[in-house]
Design an enzyme around this catalytic site. Structure first.
Site, PDB file in Angstrom:
ATOM      1  CG  ASP A 152      82.428   2.305   8.286  1.00  0.00           C
ATOM      2  OD1 ASP A 152      81.594   2.196   7.380  1.00  0.00           O
ATOM      3  OD2 ASP A 152      82.430   1.597   9.308  1.00  0.00           O
TER       4      ASP A 152
ATOM      5  CD  GLU B 212      82.321   4.752   4.453  1.00  0.00           C
ATOM      6  OE1 GLU B 212      81.349   4.154   4.937  1.00  0.00           O
ATOM      7  OE2 GLU B 212      83.198   4.177   3.776  1.00  0.00           O
TER       8      GLU B 212
END
Ligand code: MN
Length: 246
Positions: A60, A132
């Protein structure tokens, strides 16, 4: 970070190699890529110590940094506030899951039985997370430079495409039309209800109608007034956030 001894041999070599081919990168530590594919529900079923969530957390941040840098390069004149809005949109679940789908990431996931049965491979929340986690794994295995290169090569063009089509940053009329066609099988109707002021400084008021709902928008041109009316309609339909924040 991970328990190195844990046996992840259920991940087939051919499968891993295919994903590496799609990413355009061969992992030094295959265990990292394997880990990036393991959903919580699968780890629970198999009694594995780790799932992809720590890699997702890291990825992320990695994607956030890559996207931030690309945004300031592409929009040198935009201010911080707008840049963060655009970034928030681009790293959101709908956008990242589209990037994940573009390489068929869902096929490579390890899901628990229940999650599998309920179509987890197609869920955008899971696809976003695994996208991610793969970038978390890429970062650890290859470093930031390489992760960025892979992102730019494989996903950046699609990301710009998503941004181009994004409602909030461009064209409310097209977006509204897309929604009404899909959801209500109808097209929005526009009409000018007022045009005041001298020729060089007119102000138009346009009404937008979708079924029973009407909204209005004002602007210096007919087009600008339509855009505003369309934006108000999207708010009225609850599609676009009315608070002015993203
Ligand atoms: Mn996530």
């Amino acid at each position: 970070m991970f328990s190195p001894k844990e046996d992840l041999d259920f991940v087939k070599e051919e499968k891993l190699a295919e994903l590496e081919r799609r990413l355009g990168y061969s992992f030094k530590d295959k265990g990292l890529l394997k880990r990036a594919l393991i959903h919580r529900s699968f780890a629970f079923e198999r009694d594995l110590k780790e799932n992809y969530e720590v890699l997702e957390f890291l990825g992320d941040a990695v994607i956030g940094l890559i996207v931030s840098e690309e945004l300031i390069k592409r929009f040198p004149d935009k201010r911080e506030g707008e840049l963060s809005q655009i970034r928030a949109f681009l790293v959101s679940e709908p956008s990242l899951s589209k990037l994940a789908k573009s390489i068929g990431l869902g096929e490579f996931l390890y899901l628990g039985k229940g999650e599998k049965r309920s179509g987890g491979k197609e869920k955008s929340s899971i696809l976003c997370d695994v996208f991610e986690s793969v970038f978390g794994a890429l970062y650890l295995d290859a470093g930031f430079e390489k992760a960025r290169e892979i992102f730019k090569k494989n996903f950046l063009p699609l990301m710009w495409e998503i941004l181009e089509r994004a409602p909030t940053y461009k064209d409310f009329k097209s977006y509204l039309q897309e929604i009404t066609q899909r959801e209500y099988k109808t097209l929005p109707q526009y009409r000018i209800v007022k045009a005041v002021g001298p020729e060089h400084d007119k102000e138009f008021t346009v009404e937008c109608r979708v079924g029973e709902l009407t909204t209005t928008g004002k602007g210096k041109t007919k087009k600008a007034a339509e855009q505003k009316a369309a934006e108000e309609m999207l708010k009225a339909l609850g599609v676009v956030d009315g608070s002015g924040e993203s």
